[in-house]
Design a protein around this motif. Structure first.
Motif, PDB file in Angstrom:
ATOM      1  N   PHE A  30      11.103   8.506  -1.994  1.00 27.98           N
ATOM      2  CA  PHE A  30       9.950   9.021  -1.255  1.00 27.98           C
ATOM      3  C   PHE A  30       8.849   7.980  -1.086  1.00 27.98           C
ATOM      4  N   ASN A  31       9.178   6.717  -1.391  1.00 28.19           N
ATOM      5  CA  ASN A  31       8.164   5.669  -1.394  1.00 28.19           C
ATOM      6  C   ASN A  31       8.307   4.721  -0.215  1.00 28.19           C
ATOM      7  N   ALA A  32       7.194   4.368   0.382  1.00 31.30           N
ATOM      8  CA  ALA A  32       7.189   3.264   1.326  1.00 31.30           C
ATOM      9  C   ALA A  32       7.350   1.965   0.546  1.00 31.30           C
ATOM     10  N   MET A  33       8.157   1.064   1.085  1.00 26.54           N
ATOM     11  CA  MET A  33       8.445  -0.195   0.415  1.00 26.54           C
ATOM     12  C   MET A  33       8.177  -1.348   1.380  1.00 26.54           C
ATOM     13  N   GLY A  34       7.957  -2.535   0.813  1.00 25.43           N
ATOM     14  CA  GLY A  34       7.690  -3.664   1.688  1.00 25.43           C
ATOM     15  C   GLY A  34       8.107  -4.985   1.087  1.00 25.43           C
ATOM     16  N   TRP A  35       8.275  -5.949   1.974  1.00 25.36           N
ATOM     17  CA  TRP A  35       8.488  -7.337   1.579  1.00 25.36           C
ATOM     18  C   TRP A  35       7.282  -8.145   2.048  1.00 25.36           C
ATOM     19  N   TYR A  36       6.798  -9.019   1.168  1.00 28.16           N
ATOM     20  CA  TYR A  36       5.659  -9.872   1.439  1.00 28.16           C
ATOM     21  C   TYR A  36       6.047 -11.297   1.079  1.00 28.16           C
ATOM     22  N   LYS A  42      -1.584 -20.517   0.555  1.00 29.68           N
ATOM     23  CA  LYS A  42      -1.874 -19.465   1.526  1.00 29.68           C
ATOM     24  C   LYS A  42      -1.922 -18.110   0.845  1.00 29.68           C
ATOM     25  N   GLN A  43      -2.480 -17.129   1.536  1.00 29.23           N
ATOM     26  CA  GLN A  43      -2.544 -15.781   0.984  1.00 29.23           C
ATOM     27  C   GLN A  43      -1.192 -15.097   1.130  1.00 29.23           C
ATOM     28  N   ARG A  44      -1.022 -14.024   0.365  1.00 28.26           N
ATOM     29  CA  ARG A  44       0.193 -13.239   0.443  1.00 28.26           C
ATOM     30  C   ARG A  44       0.107 -12.298   1.654  1.00 28.26           C
ATOM     31  N   ASP A  45       1.098 -12.367   2.520  1.00 26.19           N
ATOM     32  CA  ASP A  45       1.087 -11.589   3.755  1.00 26.19           C
ATOM     33  C   ASP A  45       2.290 -10.665   3.830  1.00 26.19           C
ATOM     34  N   SER A  46       2.122  -9.580   4.550  1.00 22.66           N
ATOM     35  CA  SER A  46       3.221  -8.651   4.783  1.00 22.66           C
ATOM     36  C   SER A  46       4.241  -9.254   5.733  1.00 22.66           C
ATOM     37  N   VAL A  47       5.502  -9.069   5.428  1.00 22.76           N
ATOM     38  CA  VAL A  47       6.596  -9.515   6.290  1.00 22.76           C
ATOM     39  C   VAL A  47       7.227  -8.316   6.984  1.00 22.76           C
ATOM     40  N   ALA A  48       7.549  -7.297   6.197  1.00 22.70           N
ATOM     41  CA  ALA A  48       8.201  -6.116   6.748  1.00 22.70           C
ATOM     42  C   ALA A  48       7.969  -4.938   5.812  1.00 22.70           C
ATOM     43  N   THR A  49       7.847  -3.761   6.400  1.00 20.05           N
ATOM     44  CA  THR A  49       7.704  -2.541   5.608  1.00 20.05           C
ATOM     45  C   THR A  49       8.654  -1.477   6.125  1.00 20.05           C
ATOM     46  N   ILE A  50       8.993  -0.546   5.238  1.00 17.78           N
ATOM     47  CA  ILE A  50       9.864   0.565   5.615  1.00 17.78           C
ATOM     48  C   ILE A  50       9.337   1.825   4.952  1.00 17.78           C
ATOM     49  N   SER A  51       9.182   2.874   5.749  1.00 16.83           N
ATOM     50  CA  SER A  51       8.658   4.132   5.210  1.00 16.83           C
ATOM     51  C   SER A  51       9.778   4.930   4.551  1.00 16.83           C
ATOM     52  N   SER A  52       9.395   6.022   3.917  1.00 17.68           N
ATOM     53  CA  SER A  52      10.403   6.896   3.316  1.00 17.68           C
ATOM     54  C   SER A  52      11.313   7.493   4.385  1.00 17.68           C
ATOM     55  N   ARG A  95       7.453  -4.932  -2.828  1.00 14.86           N
ATOM     56  CA  ARG A  95       6.363  -4.068  -3.276  1.00 14.86           C
ATOM     57  C   ARG A  95       6.691  -2.606  -3.045  1.00 14.86           C
ATOM     58  N   ASP A  96       6.441  -1.803  -4.055  1.00 12.87           N
ATOM     59  CA  ASP A  96       6.432  -0.343  -3.923  1.00 12.87           C
ATOM     60  C   ASP A  96       5.023   0.014  -3.453  1.00 12.87           C
ATOM     61  N   ILE A  97       4.904   0.278  -2.162  1.00 10.39           N
ATOM     62  CA  ILE A  97       3.580   0.483  -1.583  1.00 10.39           C
ATOM     63  C   ILE A  97       2.919   1.742  -2.151  1.00 10.39           C
ATOM     64  N   TRP A  98       3.718   2.755  -2.428  1.00 10.23           N
ATOM     65  CA  TRP A  98       3.168   4.021  -2.946  1.00 10.23           C
ATOM     66  C   TRP A  98       2.471   3.809  -4.278  1.00 10.23           C
ATOM     67  N   TYR A  99       3.135   3.075  -5.195  1.00  7.46           N
ATOM     68  CA  TYR A  99       2.574   2.871  -6.529  1.00  7.46           C
ATOM     69  C   TYR A  99       1.788   1.560  -6.647  1.00  7.46           C
TER      70      TYR A  99
END
Length: 112
Positions: A30-36, A42-52, A95-99
């Motif tokens: 049930f968690n949105a997840m992502g790769w950064y 440089k700063q940490r940036d989002s590459v891709a995310t996927i919703s539940s 990253r577990d975006i939810w938590y």
């Protein structure tokens, strides 16, 4: 609290492919997840995310080359990276975006 472990990084020539895996210690169904990613200095940036619900979003520079996916039965999120470029060189984090939990990162190096 879920823990995340990434794997699959390495050294690859430009134009090559890698598949990163992120295994969670618990259910991510049930968690949105992502790769950064974070390149040196440089700063940490989002590459891709996927919703539940499997809705995906990509950073513009990786669209058409990278694919994020998830296997909830295996508590795993993947990042398939094709047509790699030297500018993709970075430490990649799951990253577990939810938590708000991060993995330890895996190094991806793309050589000319």
């Amino acid at each position: 609290q879920v823990q995340l472990v990434e794997s699959g990084g390495g050294l690859v020539q430009a134009g090559g492919s890698l598949r990163l895996s992120c295994v969670a210690s618990g259910s991510i169904r049930f968690n949105a997840m992502g790769w950064y990613r974070q390149a040196p200095g440089k700063q940490r940036d989002s590459v891709a995310t996927i919703s539940s619900g499997d809705t995906t979003n990509y950073e513009d520079s990786v669209k058409g080359r990278f694919t994020i996916s998830r296997d909830n039965a295996k508590n795993t999120v993947y990042l398939q990276m094709n047509s790699l470029k030297p500018e993709d060189t970075a430490v990649y984090y799951c990253r577990d975006i939810w938590y708000g939990v991060w993995g330890q990162g895996t190094q991806v190096t793309v050589s000319l």
